[in-house]
Design a protein around this motif. Structure first.
Motif, PDB file in Angstrom:
ATOM      1  N   PRO A   1      17.396 -32.604  48.461  1.00 48.08           N
ATOM      2  CA  PRO A   1      16.748 -32.928  47.190  1.00 48.08           C
ATOM      3  C   PRO A   1      15.767 -31.854  46.717  1.00 48.08           C
ATOM      4  O   PRO A   1      15.427 -31.805  45.549  1.00 48.08           O
ATOM      5  N   SER A   2      15.326 -31.000  47.637  1.00 45.41           N
ATOM      6  CA  SER A   2      14.292 -30.020  47.290  1.00 45.41           C
ATOM      7  C   SER A   2      14.777 -28.585  47.333  1.00 45.41           C
ATOM      8  O   SER A   2      13.961 -27.659  47.307  1.00 45.41           O
ATOM      9  N   GLY A   3      16.087 -28.324  47.392  1.00 47.66           N
ATOM     10  CA  GLY A   3      16.561 -26.954  47.470  1.00 47.66           C
ATOM     11  C   GLY A   3      16.191 -26.335  48.807  1.00 47.66           C
ATOM     12  O   GLY A   3      15.922 -27.052  49.791  1.00 47.66           O
ATOM     13  N   PHE A   4      16.159 -24.997  48.867  1.00 44.17           N
ATOM     14  CA  PHE A   4      15.863 -24.300  50.122  1.00 44.17           C
ATOM     15  C   PHE A   4      15.133 -22.999  49.805  1.00 44.17           C
ATOM     16  O   PHE A   4      15.615 -22.185  49.010  1.00 44.17           O
ATOM     17  N   TRP A   5      13.957 -22.827  50.414  1.00 39.84           N
ATOM     18  CA  TRP A   5      13.154 -21.621  50.235  1.00 39.84           C
ATOM     19  C   TRP A   5      13.534 -20.603  51.304  1.00 39.84           C
ATOM     20  O   TRP A   5      13.396 -20.854  52.492  1.00 39.84           O
ATOM     21  N   HIS A   6      13.980 -19.427  50.862  1.00 40.88           N
ATOM     22  CA  HIS A   6      14.407 -18.361  51.765  1.00 40.88           C
ATOM     23  C   HIS A   6      13.337 -17.299  51.982  1.00 40.88           C
ATOM     24  O   HIS A   6      13.378 -16.584  52.989  1.00 40.88           O
ATOM     25  N   TRP A   7      12.410 -17.179  51.038  1.00 42.16           N
ATOM     26  CA  TRP A   7      11.422 -16.097  51.150  1.00 42.16           C
ATOM     27  C   TRP A   7      10.245 -16.418  50.249  1.00 42.16           C
ATOM     28  O   TRP A   7      10.421 -16.778  49.079  1.00 42.16           O
ATOM     29  N   VAL A   8       9.034 -16.300  50.788  1.00 35.28           N
ATOM     30  CA  VAL A   8       7.815 -16.485  50.009  1.00 35.28           C
ATOM     31  C   VAL A   8       6.788 -15.472  50.494  1.00 35.28           C
ATOM     32  O   VAL A   8       6.368 -15.501  51.657  1.00 35.28           O
ATOM     33  N   VAL A   9       6.393 -14.560  49.607  1.00 36.95           N
ATOM     34  CA  VAL A   9       5.367 -13.548  49.903  1.00 36.95           C
ATOM     35  C   VAL A   9       4.264 -13.709  48.872  1.00 36.95           C
ATOM     36  O   VAL A   9       4.530 -13.672  47.665  1.00 36.95           O
ATOM     37  N   VAL A  10       3.028 -13.885  49.313  1.00 35.88           N
ATOM     38  CA  VAL A  10       1.908 -14.078  48.394  1.00 35.88           C
ATOM     39  C   VAL A  10       0.898 -12.935  48.509  1.00 35.88           C
ATOM     40  O   VAL A  10       0.895 -12.187  49.476  1.00 35.88           O
ATOM     41  N   ASP A  11       0.079 -12.834  47.473  1.00 42.60           N
ATOM     42  CA  ASP A  11      -1.045 -11.896  47.409  1.00 42.60           C
ATOM     43  C   ASP A  11      -0.628 -10.422  47.484  1.00 42.60           C
ATOM     44  O   ASP A  11      -1.316  -9.588  48.083  1.00 42.60           O
ATOM     45  N   ILE A  12       0.481 -10.102  46.822  1.00 42.65           N
ATOM     46  CA  ILE A  12       0.868  -8.698  46.685  1.00 42.65           C
ATOM     47  C   ILE A  12      -0.079  -8.087  45.662  1.00 42.65           C
ATOM     48  O   ILE A  12      -0.223  -8.612  44.553  1.00 42.65           O
ATOM     49  N   PRO A  13      -0.763  -6.978  46.006  1.00 37.58           N
ATOM     50  CA  PRO A  13      -1.730  -6.386  45.070  1.00 37.58           C
ATOM     51  C   PRO A  13      -1.094  -6.006  43.726  1.00 37.58           C
ATOM     52  O   PRO A  13       0.087  -5.648  43.658  1.00 37.58           O
ATOM     53  N   ALA A  14      -1.889  -6.069  42.666  1.00 35.87           N
ATOM     54  CA  ALA A  14      -1.401  -5.823  41.310  1.00 35.87           C
ATOM     55  C   ALA A  14      -0.881  -4.408  41.106  1.00 35.87           C
ATOM     56  O   ALA A  14      -0.058  -4.181  40.215  1.00 35.87           O
ATOM     57  N   ASP A  15      -1.324  -3.452  41.912  1.00 37.33           N
ATOM     58  CA  ASP A  15      -0.838  -2.079  41.740  1.00 37.33           C
ATOM     59  C   ASP A  15       0.493  -1.824  42.454  1.00 37.33           C
ATOM     60  O   ASP A  15       1.049  -0.734  42.360  1.00 37.33           O
ATOM     61  N   VAL A  16       1.024  -2.821  43.125  1.00 36.47           N
ATOM     62  CA  VAL A  16       2.326  -2.706  43.795  1.00 36.47           C
ATOM     63  C   VAL A  16       3.392  -3.264  42.860  1.00 36.47           C
ATOM     64  O   VAL A  16       3.263  -4.385  42.367  1.00 36.47           O
ATOM     65  N   THR A  17       4.434  -2.477  42.607  1.00 31.01           N
ATOM     66  CA  THR A  17       5.511  -2.939  41.730  1.00 31.01           C
ATOM     67  C   THR A  17       6.889  -2.784  42.381  1.00 31.01           C
ATOM     68  O   THR A  17       7.903  -2.688  41.680  1.00 31.01           O
ATOM     69  N   SER A  18       6.904  -2.784  43.702  1.00 33.81           N
ATOM     70  CA  SER A  18       8.196  -2.776  44.399  1.00 33.81           C
ATOM     71  C   SER A  18       8.003  -3.159  45.860  1.00 33.81           C
ATOM     72  O   SER A  18       6.912  -3.006  46.421  1.00 33.81           O
ATOM     73  N   LEU A  19       9.077  -3.665  46.430  1.00 35.82           N
ATOM     74  CA  LEU A  19       9.157  -3.913  47.867  1.00 35.82           C
ATOM     75  C   LEU A  19      10.431  -3.233  48.345  1.00 35.82           C
ATOM     76  O   LEU A  19      11.494  -3.425  47.744  1.00 35.82           O
ATOM     77  N   PRO A  20      10.366  -2.438  49.409  1.00 36.68           N
ATOM     78  CA  PRO A  20      11.570  -1.769  49.893  1.00 36.68           C
ATOM     79  C   PRO A  20      12.506  -2.729  50.625  1.00 36.68           C
ATOM     80  O   PRO A  20      12.087  -3.813  51.052  1.00 36.68           O
ATOM     81  N   THR A  21      13.746  -2.325  50.782  1.00 38.91           N
ATOM     82  CA  THR A  21      14.693  -3.083  51.600  1.00 38.91           C
ATOM     83  C   THR A  21      14.063  -3.320  52.964  1.00 38.91           C
ATOM     84  O   THR A  21      13.486  -2.409  53.561  1.00 38.91           O
ATOM     85  N   GLY A  22      14.111  -4.543  53.448  1.00 37.98           N
ATOM     86  CA  GLY A  22      13.567  -4.872  54.760  1.00 37.98           C
ATOM     87  C   GLY A  22      12.097  -5.230  54.776  1.00 37.98           C
ATOM     88  O   GLY A  22      11.545  -5.527  55.835  1.00 37.98           O
ATOM     89  N   ALA A  23      11.437  -5.251  53.613  1.00 37.31           N
ATOM     90  CA  ALA A  23      10.010  -5.601  53.583  1.00 37.31           C
ATOM     91  C   ALA A  23       9.769  -7.015  54.080  1.00 37.31           C
ATOM     92  O   ALA A  23       8.671  -7.347  54.519  1.00 37.31           O
ATOM     93  N   GLY A  24      10.788  -7.855  54.057  1.00 37.78           N
ATOM     94  CA  GLY A  24      10.658  -9.244  54.497  1.00 37.78           C
ATOM     95  C   GLY A  24      10.760  -9.436  55.992  1.00 37.78           C
ATOM     96  O   GLY A  24      10.772 -10.573  56.471  1.00 37.78           O
ATOM     97  N   ASP A  25      10.801  -8.345  56.768  1.00 33.28           N
ATOM     98  CA  ASP A  25      10.913  -8.454  58.230  1.00 33.28           C
ATOM     99  C   ASP A  25       9.706  -9.133  58.873  1.00 33.28           C
ATOM    100  O   ASP A  25       9.848  -9.882  59.822  1.00 33.28           O
TER     101      ASP A  25
END
Length: 175
Positions: free
Chosen positions: A73-97
Motif C-alpha cells: 500500500p505504501s510503495g517501496f523506497w530504494h534510496w533517500v539522501v538528505v542534507d546535500i549542500p546547496a552548492d552540490v548539483t550532482s552525485l557520481p555513480t556509486g554515491a549511494g554506497d
C-alpha cells in the motif's frame, strides 16, 4: 504468474505544487528500462545524477528513489539522501554506497530494504513494469530537520512543507 492490479498513480502531482527544474543522468534514461547496474540482484549501484541549481532560496537538496508500483500500500523506497549542500548539483555513480561516498554533511536514511544506502530495482518476478522515480528535491532550509533514524515517510512529510522545487527522472524495470 502475473500480479494483475491497477497501475499506481504518479505520486508527485498529488503533492503541493512546486517549481520544477531538470535532473539528468548518464546512467538512467527518462522513461526507459534501468540497466543491470541499477538492479538489486546485479550491480546494485546508484546512478549518476546531475541537476540544475534549484529555485532561488534553495538551501539544500534531498535525493530519493521511489517505486510506487511495489505490491504494497505504501510503495517501496530504494534510496533517500538528505542534507546535500546547496552548492552540490550532482552525485557520481556509486554515491549511494554509504555515507562516506556522499558530499560532506549529507547522509542516508534507511531504505525499505533496511539499509542506509542505495537499493536497486527488485520487482517481483512476473510482476508488471515498475517505475523508479529518481527525484531531486530543492529544500528551503540547510537541513531537513531529521536524523538518520527517520523513516522515508517522515522525510517525505517534512519535504511536503520544505520543498521549493522538484526535478524528476523516471526509469523502469521488470523481470
Amino acid at each position: 504468474m502475473s500480479l494483475e492490479r491497477p497501475v499506481s498513480p504518479d505520486p508527485y502531482p498529488l503533492l503541493p505544487a512546486v517549481a520544477s527544474f531538470t535532473v539528468t543522468s548518464n546512467d538512467v534514461i527518462d522513461g526507459q528500462p534501468l540497466t543491470e547496474a541499477q538492479v538489486h540482484a546485479a550491480g546494485n549501484t546508484s546512478p549518476e545524477l546531475s541537476w540544475e541549481p534549484g529555485p532561488e532560496g534553495t538551501q539544500s537538496y534531498v535525493v530519493t528513489c521511489f517505486d510506487p508500483d511495489a505490491p504494497t500500500p505504501s510503495g517501496f523506497w530504494h534510496w533517500v539522501v538528505v542534507d546535500i549542500p546547496a552548492d552540490v548539483t550532482s552525485l557520481p555513480t556509486g554515491a549511494g554506497d554509504s555515507d562516506d561516498t556522499l558530499p560532506d554533511g549529507a547522509f542516508h536514511i534507511r531504505n525499505d530494504f533496511g539499509t542506509a544506502e542505495f537499493g536497486g530495482a527488485a520487482p517481483p518476478e512476473g510482476d508488471q513494469v515498475h517505475r523508479y522515480f529518481f527525484v531531486v528535491h530543492a529544500v528551503k532550509e540547510s537541513n531537513l530537520g531529521v536524523d538518520s533514524t527517520a523513516t522515508p515517510a517522515v522525510v517525505s512529510f517534512n519535504l511536503a512543507f520544505k520543498t521549493l522545487g522538484r526535478a524528476i527522472l523516471t526509469g523502469t524495470y521488470a523481470f
